[in-house]
Design a protein around this motif. Structure first.
Motif, PDB file in Angstrom:
ATOM      1  N   VAL A   1      18.320 -61.818  -9.782  1.00  0.00           N
ATOM      2  CA  VAL A   1      19.695 -61.623  -9.319  1.00  0.00           C
ATOM      3  C   VAL A   1      20.498 -60.940 -10.415  1.00  0.00           C
ATOM      4  CG1 VAL A   1      21.782 -62.723  -8.439  1.00  0.00           C
ATOM      5  CG2 VAL A   1      19.556 -63.697  -7.880  1.00  0.00           C
ATOM      6  N   VAL A   2      21.247 -59.920 -10.029  1.00  0.00           N
ATOM      7  CA  VAL A   2      22.130 -59.218 -10.965  1.00  0.00           C
ATOM      8  C   VAL A   2      23.525 -59.164 -10.357  1.00  0.00           C
ATOM      9  CG1 VAL A   2      22.580 -57.101 -12.260  1.00  0.00           C
ATOM     10  CG2 VAL A   2      20.211 -57.795 -11.770  1.00  0.00           C
ATOM     11  N   GLN A   3      24.519 -59.531 -11.135  1.00  0.00           N
ATOM     12  CA  GLN A   3      25.910 -59.434 -10.699  1.00  0.00           C
ATOM     13  C   GLN A   3      26.614 -58.387 -11.538  1.00  0.00           C
ATOM     14  OE1 GLN A   3      27.063 -63.585 -11.097  1.00  0.00           O
ATOM     15  NE2 GLN A   3      26.691 -63.942  -8.930  1.00  0.00           N
ATOM     16  N   LEU A   4      27.328 -57.477 -10.845  1.00  0.00           N
ATOM     17  CA  LEU A   4      28.008 -56.358 -11.496  1.00  0.00           C
ATOM     18  C   LEU A   4      29.479 -56.354 -11.099  1.00  0.00           C
ATOM     19  CD1 LEU A   4      25.236 -54.337  -9.951  1.00  0.00           C
ATOM     20  CD2 LEU A   4      25.481 -54.068 -12.391  1.00  0.00           C
ATOM     21  N   ASP A   5      30.317 -55.950 -12.036  1.00  0.00           N
ATOM     22  CA  ASP A   5      31.736 -55.852 -11.698  1.00  0.00           C
ATOM     23  C   ASP A   5      31.995 -54.574 -10.897  1.00  0.00           C
ATOM     24  OD1 ASP A   5      31.891 -53.707 -13.483  1.00  0.00           O
ATOM     25  OD2 ASP A   5      32.802 -54.886 -15.076  1.00  0.00           O
ATOM     26  N   ARG A   6      33.257 -54.331 -10.593  1.00  0.00           N
ATOM     27  CA  ARG A   6      33.601 -53.174  -9.767  1.00  0.00           C
ATOM     28  C   ARG A   6      33.304 -51.844 -10.464  1.00  0.00           C
ATOM     29  NH1 ARG A   6      33.968 -53.702  -4.333  1.00  0.00           N
ATOM     30  NH2 ARG A   6      34.803 -55.766  -3.819  1.00  0.00           N
ATOM     31  N   GLU A   7      33.161 -51.896 -11.788  1.00  0.00           N
ATOM     32  CA  GLU A   7      32.815 -50.689 -12.551  1.00  0.00           C
ATOM     33  C   GLU A   7      31.305 -50.561 -12.727  1.00  0.00           C
ATOM     34  OE1 GLU A   7      35.182 -48.544 -13.331  1.00  0.00           O
ATOM     35  OE2 GLU A   7      36.609 -49.923 -12.343  1.00  0.00           O
ATOM     36  N   LEU A   8      30.577 -51.441 -12.045  1.00  0.00           N
ATOM     37  CA  LEU A   8      29.114 -51.473 -12.079  1.00  0.00           C
ATOM     38  C   LEU A   8      28.565 -51.833 -13.463  1.00  0.00           C
ATOM     39  CD1 LEU A   8      28.132 -48.471  -9.780  1.00  0.00           C
ATOM     40  CD2 LEU A   8      28.653 -50.838  -9.185  1.00  0.00           C
ATOM     41  N   LYS A   9      29.354 -52.623 -14.191  1.00  0.00           N
ATOM     42  CA  LYS A   9      28.881 -53.154 -15.465  1.00  0.00           C
ATOM     43  C   LYS A   9      28.341 -54.563 -15.224  1.00  0.00           C
ATOM     44  CE  LYS A   9      32.192 -50.494 -18.214  1.00  0.00           C
ATOM     45  NZ  LYS A   9      33.340 -50.553 -19.155  1.00  0.00           N
ATOM     46  N   PRO A  10      27.207 -54.907 -15.848  1.00  0.00           N
ATOM     47  CA  PRO A  10      26.610 -56.222 -15.591  1.00  0.00           C
ATOM     48  C   PRO A  10      27.498 -57.375 -16.079  1.00  0.00           C
ATOM     49  CG  PRO A  10      25.511 -55.115 -17.414  1.00  0.00           C
ATOM     50  CD  PRO A  10      26.424 -54.112 -16.808  1.00  0.00           C
ATOM     51  N   ILE A  11      27.600 -58.389 -15.234  1.00  0.00           N
ATOM     52  CA  ILE A  11      28.345 -59.601 -15.582  1.00  0.00           C
ATOM     53  C   ILE A  11      27.372 -60.715 -15.948  1.00  0.00           C
ATOM     54  CG2 ILE A  11      29.963 -61.340 -14.764  1.00  0.00           C
ATOM     55  CD1 ILE A  11      30.873 -59.303 -12.639  1.00  0.00           C
ATOM     56  N   SER A  12      26.375 -60.881 -15.096  1.00  0.00           N
ATOM     57  CA  SER A  12      25.401 -61.941 -15.295  1.00  0.00           C
ATOM     58  C   SER A  12      24.127 -61.590 -14.545  1.00  0.00           C
ATOM     59  CB  SER A  12      25.964 -63.283 -14.787  1.00  0.00           C
ATOM     60  OG  SER A  12      25.045 -64.332 -15.013  1.00  0.00           O
ATOM     61  N   SER A  13      22.990 -62.128 -15.015  1.00  0.00           N
ATOM     62  CA  SER A  13      21.733 -61.886 -14.309  1.00  0.00           C
ATOM     63  C   SER A  13      20.740 -62.993 -14.634  1.00  0.00           C
ATOM     64  CB  SER A  13      21.144 -60.523 -14.703  1.00  0.00           C
ATOM     65  OG  SER A  13      20.733 -60.514 -16.051  1.00  0.00           O
ATOM     66  N   TYR A  14      19.743 -63.088 -13.778  1.00  0.00           N
ATOM     67  CA  TYR A  14      18.718 -64.116 -13.974  1.00  0.00           C
ATOM     68  C   TYR A  14      17.463 -63.708 -13.218  1.00  0.00           C
ATOM     69  CZ  TYR A  14      16.099 -68.457 -13.479  1.00  0.00           C
ATOM     70  OH  TYR A  14      15.103 -69.402 -13.495  1.00  0.00           O
ATOM     71  N   THR A  15      16.308 -64.045 -13.787  1.00  0.00           N
ATOM     72  CA  THR A  15      15.059 -63.945 -13.047  1.00  0.00           C
ATOM     73  C   THR A  15      14.219 -65.156 -13.371  1.00  0.00           C
ATOM     74  OG1 THR A  15      13.191 -62.543 -12.458  1.00  0.00           O
ATOM     75  CG2 THR A  15      13.755 -62.633 -14.783  1.00  0.00           C
ATOM     76  N   GLY A  16      13.530 -65.672 -12.359  1.00  0.00           N
ATOM     77  CA  GLY A  16      12.699 -66.843 -12.567  1.00  0.00           C
ATOM     78  C   GLY A  16      12.653 -67.696 -11.321  1.00  0.00           C
ATOM     79  N   TRP A  17      12.330 -68.965 -11.521  1.00  0.00           N
ATOM     80  CA  TRP A  17      12.133 -69.895 -10.423  1.00  0.00           C
ATOM     81  C   TRP A  17      13.375 -70.754 -10.239  1.00  0.00           C
ATOM     82  CZ3 TRP A  17       7.466 -69.621  -7.838  1.00  0.00           C
ATOM     83  CH2 TRP A  17       6.466 -68.882  -8.473  1.00  0.00           C
ATOM     84  N   VAL A  18      13.948 -70.734  -9.059  1.00  0.00           N
ATOM     85  CA  VAL A  18      15.064 -71.616  -8.721  1.00  0.00           C
ATOM     86  C   VAL A  18      14.826 -72.163  -7.316  1.00  0.00           C
ATOM     87  CG1 VAL A  18      16.877 -70.710 -10.224  1.00  0.00           C
ATOM     88  CG2 VAL A  18      16.412 -69.592  -8.057  1.00  0.00           C
ATOM     89  N   PHE A  19      15.041 -73.456  -7.149  1.00  0.00           N
ATOM     90  CA  PHE A  19      14.702 -74.092  -5.881  1.00  0.00           C
ATOM     91  C   PHE A  19      15.914 -74.503  -5.060  1.00  0.00           C
ATOM     92  CE2 PHE A  19      10.888 -74.277  -8.383  1.00  0.00           C
ATOM     93  CZ  PHE A  19       9.871 -74.072  -7.462  1.00  0.00           C
TER      94      PHE A  19
END
Length: 326
Positions: free
Chosen positions: A294-312
């Motif tokens: 998951v990648v979250q980007l602001d309105r300027e398409l700059k990354p805010i937060s991200s994660y990869t892995g196992w979530v249940f």
């Protein structure tokens, strides 16, 4: 395989080595070979420490270079440099041979998991994953433990583990036949399938299925020879939009895409940011797909937060991202 199985395999290989006259005739060689086979059965997984940094680095590198052809050749030499000075009377050639066997067998058995390895590097970066044996197989682990227990009770270790491995080779063949029957059934249900991934579970007759044709993804489960398709998704190519192209530059999504062969994607737009989500379809569990990026980007398409892995759960994912969409 898991760490515990690699440990008992190292012990068993050390016992099997007593069939070698050069090992059995020397206390120093016997002791050093047992230490070396245990260490050699573990050393390729030294890259597990990468998980202490972050999931992206771990996913991209685990079972990569440490399981490659050069590594298989170099690990025994590195271990000998540490072990041999403590056992100068050991037969160096035979100590190397059994250490090499331990490292080679570690990488070889990992190929049979669904996760696989990049064992063909540097000639190919392709993941080699036969998907026949689960990462933890209760039969293989348990049979090793029984063999070690019989050895402790006084049985000849060489004969004990030779017989044990003969049975395990037969077990691998049975697993191959079981997977082939499932594969044939999937091909009957989806005759136009372009790709079929069948992954083992801890249960002998239970398999996870992810397949695709030109229009759809299919996710299913097999119990014995009965295949059930549980989910279907339209196969929509990933568009080259500014949002997705920006998200692909993130290290977590990049690591996910380097590892996952079958996935679907979503893009959600919130008040203050975009969220791009890629979902691996191989690991369906209780109606949930736990392996994501998951990648979250602001309105300027700059990354805010991200994660990869196992979530249940979605709640845990939000906690890892530290952002609640409005």
């Amino acid at each position: 395989m898991d760490t515990g199985t690699h440990v008992v395999m190292g012990i068993a290989l050390g016992g099997l080595a007593t069939l070698d006259p050069s090992v059995a005739s020397s206390h120093a060689t016997t002791a050093s070979v047992l230490i070396a086979t245990i260490a050699g059965s573990q050393i390729p997984d030294i890259d597990t420490v990468l998980k202490l940094r972050n999931n992206a680095i771990y996913i991209r590198n685990h079972r990569g270079v440490t399981h490659s052809i050069p590594a298989v050749l170099l690990w025994p030499i590195a271990l000998l440099a540490v072990i041999y000075p403590f056992f100068p009377d050991a037969n160096l050639l035979h100590l190397w041979a059994w250490t090499f066997a331990a490292v080679f067998i570690h990488v070889f058995v990992d190929i049979f998991n669904a996760y696989g390895t990049q064992a063909l590097r540097p000639f190919s970066n392709k993941w080699v994953a036969l998907g026949i044996i689960n990462t933890f197989d209760p039969f293989i682990f348990g049979f090793h433990v029984v063999g070690i227990f019989i050895w402790v009770l006084g049985a000849d270790p060489g004969v004990t583990f030779l017989l044990m491995y003969a049975v395990i080779v037969g077990y691998y063949f049975l697993r191959y036949l079981a997977k082939k029957r499932v594969l044939d059934e999937v091909r009957t249900i989806i005759p136009d399938a372009t790709d079929i991934i069948i992954a083992p579970t801890m249960k002998f007759h239970k398999w996870r299925i992810a397949a695709m044709n030109r229009e759809q993804f299919f996710v299913g489960m097999a119990l014995k020879n009965k295949v059930e398709i549980l989910d279907r998704f339209q196969r929509i190519p990933v568009p080259k939009t500014p949002v997705i192209e920006a998200a692909k530059k993130d290290k977590n999504l990049s690591a996910f895409l380097s590892f996952s062969p079958v996935y679907r994607w979503e893009v959600d737009e919130y008040t203050d940011f975009y969220e791009v989500r890629f979902i691996d379809l191989r690991y369906r569990s209780n109606g949930h797909y736990p392996f994501v990026a998951v990648v979250q980007l602001d309105r300027e398409l700059k990354p805010i937060s991200s994660y990869t892995g196992w979530v249940f759960s979605e709640k845990k994912l939000r906690k890892k991202l530290s952002i609640i969409p409005s």
